[in-house]
Design a protein around this motif. Structure first.
Motif, short mmCIF file in Angstrom:
data_model
loop_
_atom_site.label_atom_id
_atom_site.label_comp_id
_atom_site.label_asym_id
_atom_site.label_seq_id
_atom_site.Cartn_x
_atom_site.Cartn_y
_atom_site.Cartn_z
N GLY A 96 17.13 12.62 -67.66
CA GLY A 96 17.32 14.00 -67.21
C GLY A 96 16.06 14.58 -66.61
O GLY A 96 16.10 15.25 -65.57
N GLY A 97 14.92 14.33 -67.23
CA GLY A 97 13.65 14.80 -66.67
C GLY A 97 13.32 14.13 -65.36
O GLY A 97 12.82 14.77 -64.42
N TRP A 103 15.14 16.00 -58.11
CA TRP A 103 15.90 17.11 -57.51
C TRP A 103 14.96 18.15 -56.91
O TRP A 103 15.22 18.68 -55.83
N TYR A 104 13.86 18.46 -57.60
CA TYR A 104 12.92 19.45 -57.10
C TYR A 104 11.94 18.88 -56.08
O TYR A 104 11.07 19.59 -55.58
N GLY A 105 12.03 17.60 -55.78
CA GLY A 105 11.21 17.00 -54.73
C GLY A 105 9.79 16.68 -55.16
O GLY A 105 8.90 16.60 -54.32
N LYS A 106 9.55 16.49 -56.43
CA LYS A 106 8.20 16.18 -56.90
C LYS A 106 7.87 14.70 -56.83
O LYS A 106 6.74 14.32 -57.07
N LEU A 107 8.83 13.86 -56.51
CA LEU A 107 8.59 12.43 -56.43
C LEU A 107 8.34 11.95 -55.01
O LEU A 107 8.31 10.77 -54.75
N VAL A 108 8.12 12.86 -54.08
CA VAL A 108 7.84 12.50 -52.70
C VAL A 108 6.37 12.11 -52.60
O VAL A 108 5.49 12.84 -53.05
N TRP A 109 6.09 10.96 -51.99
CA TRP A 109 4.72 10.46 -51.94
C TRP A 109 3.96 10.93 -50.70
O TRP A 109 2.86 10.48 -50.45
N LEU A 110 4.52 11.80 -49.92
CA LEU A 110 3.82 12.32 -48.75
C LEU A 110 2.93 13.48 -49.15
O LEU A 110 3.29 14.27 -50.01
N ILE A 111 1.80 13.59 -48.50
CA ILE A 111 0.87 14.68 -48.82
C ILE A 111 1.13 15.85 -47.90
O ILE A 111 1.28 15.74 -46.75
#
Length: 111
Positions: A96-97, A103-111
């Protein structure tokens, strides 16, 4: 009890003496090369505080949290039914975490 108090007091006094001795005997040369940041032998460009990326800090926090949860998995894996239920509840919490971070887009590796 008296021995314990004496040991604690002796430790605190010794700590204080070493701290004051270090402060008095330390070399205090504040020239430019000594107080500047070291960047592998290159000349520093700008201040080091400006080059901090909050994105990598968040990724590090997520890694530490998920790493601790994996360690918690190892302690829960016991052979009875209650531990199996606890294991699956913790697994659902972790997924779930992870889904919420995705979902909130915190796993995107772009700076």
């Amino acid at each position: 009890m008296l021995v314990l108090v004496m040991v604690v007091l002796f430790t605190l006094v010794l700590l204080f003496v070493f701290y004051i001795g270090n402060f008095v005997l330390s070399c205090k040369d504040f020239y430019k090369n000594k107080i500047s940041s070291f960047e592998c032998g290159f000349v520093s460009i700008g201040k080091i505080q400006n080059s901090f990326s909050i994105h990598f800090f968040i990724m590090m926090l997520m890694f530490v949290i998920f790493d601790l949860e994996v360690v918690m998995f190892l302690g829960i894996l016991v052979s009875d039914l209650n531990s199996l239920i606890s294991f699956f509840m913790l697994l659902m919490f972790i997924f779930g975490g992870f889904y919420m971070e995705w979902w909130y887009g915190k796993l995107v590796w772009l700076i």
